[in-house]
Design an enzyme around this catalytic site. Sequence first.
Site, PDB file in Angstrom:
ATOM      1  N   ARG A   1      -7.747   2.004  -2.338  1.00 18.57           N
ATOM      2  CA  ARG A   1      -8.626   1.924  -1.253  1.00 18.57           C
ATOM      3  C   ARG A   1      -9.310   3.549  -0.840  1.00 18.57           C
ATOM      4  NH1 ARG A   1      -8.033   0.758   5.310  1.00 18.57           N
ATOM      5  NH2 ARG A   1      -9.189  -1.437   5.176  1.00 18.57           N
TER       6      ARG A   1
ATOM      7  N   ASN B   1      -9.193   7.259   4.725  1.00 16.75           N
ATOM      8  CA  ASN B   1      -8.852   7.535   6.019  1.00 16.75           C
ATOM      9  C   ASN B   1      -8.321   9.075   6.270  1.00 16.75           C
ATOM     10  OD1 ASN B   1      -9.958   4.834   6.180  1.00 16.75           O
ATOM     11  ND2 ASN B   1      -7.687   4.066   6.725  1.00 16.75           N
TER      12      ASN B   1
ATOM     13  N   HIS C   1      -3.263   4.085  -1.445  1.00 15.81           N
ATOM     14  CA  HIS C   1      -4.059   4.553  -0.311  1.00 15.81           C
ATOM     15  C   HIS C   1      -4.795   5.970  -0.379  1.00 15.81           C
ATOM     16  CE1 HIS C   1      -5.372   4.706   3.637  1.00 15.81           C
ATOM     17  NE2 HIS C   1      -4.288   4.786   4.432  1.00 15.81           N
TER      18      HIS C   1
ATOM     19  N   GLY D   1      -9.800  -6.959   9.015  1.00 15.02           N
ATOM     20  CA  GLY D   1      -8.793  -6.289   9.800  1.00 15.02           C
ATOM     21  C   GLY D   1      -8.539  -6.908  11.217  1.00 15.02           C
ATOM     22  N   ARG D   2      -9.176  -6.397  12.215  1.00 11.20           N
ATOM     23  CA  ARG D   2      -8.749  -6.802  13.564  1.00 11.20           C
ATOM     24  C   ARG D   2      -8.652  -8.403  13.700  1.00 11.20           C
ATOM     25  NH1 ARG D   2     -12.981  -2.959  16.392  1.00 11.20           N
ATOM     26  NH2 ARG D   2     -13.755  -3.307  14.404  1.00 11.20           N
TER      27      ARG D   2
ATOM     28  N   TYR E   1      -6.056  10.714   4.585  1.00  8.51           N
ATOM     29  CA  TYR E   1      -4.676  10.967   4.126  1.00  8.51           C
ATOM     30  C   TYR E   1      -4.618  11.737   2.607  1.00  8.51           C
ATOM     31  CZ  TYR E   1      -3.881   8.146   8.170  1.00  8.51           C
ATOM     32  OH  TYR E   1      -3.750   7.848   9.519  1.00  8.51           O
TER      33      TYR E   1
ATOM     34  N   ASN F   1      -9.745  11.230  11.113  1.00  6.57           N
ATOM     35  CA  ASN F   1      -8.972  12.467  10.975  1.00  6.57           C
ATOM     36  C   ASN F   1      -9.744  13.852  10.260  1.00  6.57           C
ATOM     37  OD1 ASN F   1      -6.515  11.471  11.540  1.00  6.57           O
ATOM     38  ND2 ASN F   1      -6.304  10.293   9.677  1.00  6.57           N
TER      39      ASN F   1
ATOM     40  N   GLN G   1       0.798  -1.278  -0.076  1.00 12.93           N
ATOM     41  CA  GLN G   1       0.072   0.052   0.051  1.00 12.93           C
ATOM     42  C   GLN G   1       0.743   1.013   0.016  1.00 12.93           C
ATOM     43  OE1 GLN G   1      -2.523   1.573   3.363  1.00 12.93           O
ATOM     44  NE2 GLN G   1      -4.061   1.223   2.130  1.00 12.93           N
TER      45      GLN G   1
END
Length: 370
Positions: free
Chosen positions: A234, A185, A182, A325-326, A187, A242, A103
């Site tokens: 993504r 989220n 990426h 994910g988790r 960024y 954020n 990524q």
Amino acid sequence: MSTQADILFEPFRLGNLLLPNRIVMPPLTRSRATQPGDAPNEMNAEYYRQRAGAGLIISEATQISRQGKGYVFTPGIYTDEQIDGWRRVTDAVHQAGGRIHLQLWHVGRISHPALQAEGAQPVAPSAIKPRGAQTFISADSGMVDIPQPRALSKDEIPGIVNQYRVGAENARRAGFDGVQIHAANGYLIDQFLRSGSNQRDDEFGGSLENRLRFPMMVVDAVLSVWGADCSGIRVSPTGSFNDMYDDDPVATYGTFAERLNRTGMSYLEVVEDSFQGNHAGGRPEQVIDAIRAGYKGCYIANGGYSADEARRRIKAGRCDLVSFGRPFIANPDLPERFRCHAQLNEWDSASFYGGDERGYTDYPRLADAN
């Protein structure tokens, strides 16, 4: 349910890869790169090797330049040391029979002068301070507030696009099977995409057409290195992490999906829901509809999925693959656990970011109990 009837274990053709299952390990920041230098190490290689049973692994977010760094202990892909470190990882994954994409990441405004070369101010499409956003700048700093960024000049933008191109080239040198951009989220690419963070008055901001310009320049640059078959992206259309929002995510991401579809890019991963914050109440079905209408490639769904929900959504045509994910943090053999409907290990959120092997490579596998 028999293995033969389990849609999660149907092979899937993703670009140039044949995946043995539809279970994806998504990008998961773990903040354990070697310091100084931000290079992956043997512990990181072991972590990814353990999870090679995923249909596809997408690496943790990896900064394409010093300017793109937003947190301490995250890995880079812009020095020979970092490339060599990632080669350890890709070799380990491939030897275990897995497939892995890198990524590519630039944090934009989610940084701090302490992380930048010569204490420079973080950059963004617009000089807007993200309310409530924080980072950590050293092992013992605790969380610190993100300062106000400076707006990028128009002349700087081609240089940042080139950072993505070089990062893509370096990923090839490091032995990856492909790359993911990426654009989620909060960024840099996400900051250009969404109306709340992009208030420019030039050709890179304002209208949706203009807000798409920089993201599509990055896509074109990365595809010039890898081609469409080995590239994905993504997005997080309704994520609030954020300090992010968009006035019309249906239009923004529906149109973005159409543009991505024209490139032939092999997959689009969508963060539909997030423990870090989501403006939608649950999965944003209207946004998902718009993305599915515009983009005809592989749709990877992400966000709090159980195995059973993943099966239902795939069967209903709402997605093609699902990233977990988790659950992958706590279960290195997650596909095998799904296959035999075994109980999952619980994750330890206190060890998500930073530290050593504890909470990283020491989660038990089913085979350990035998």
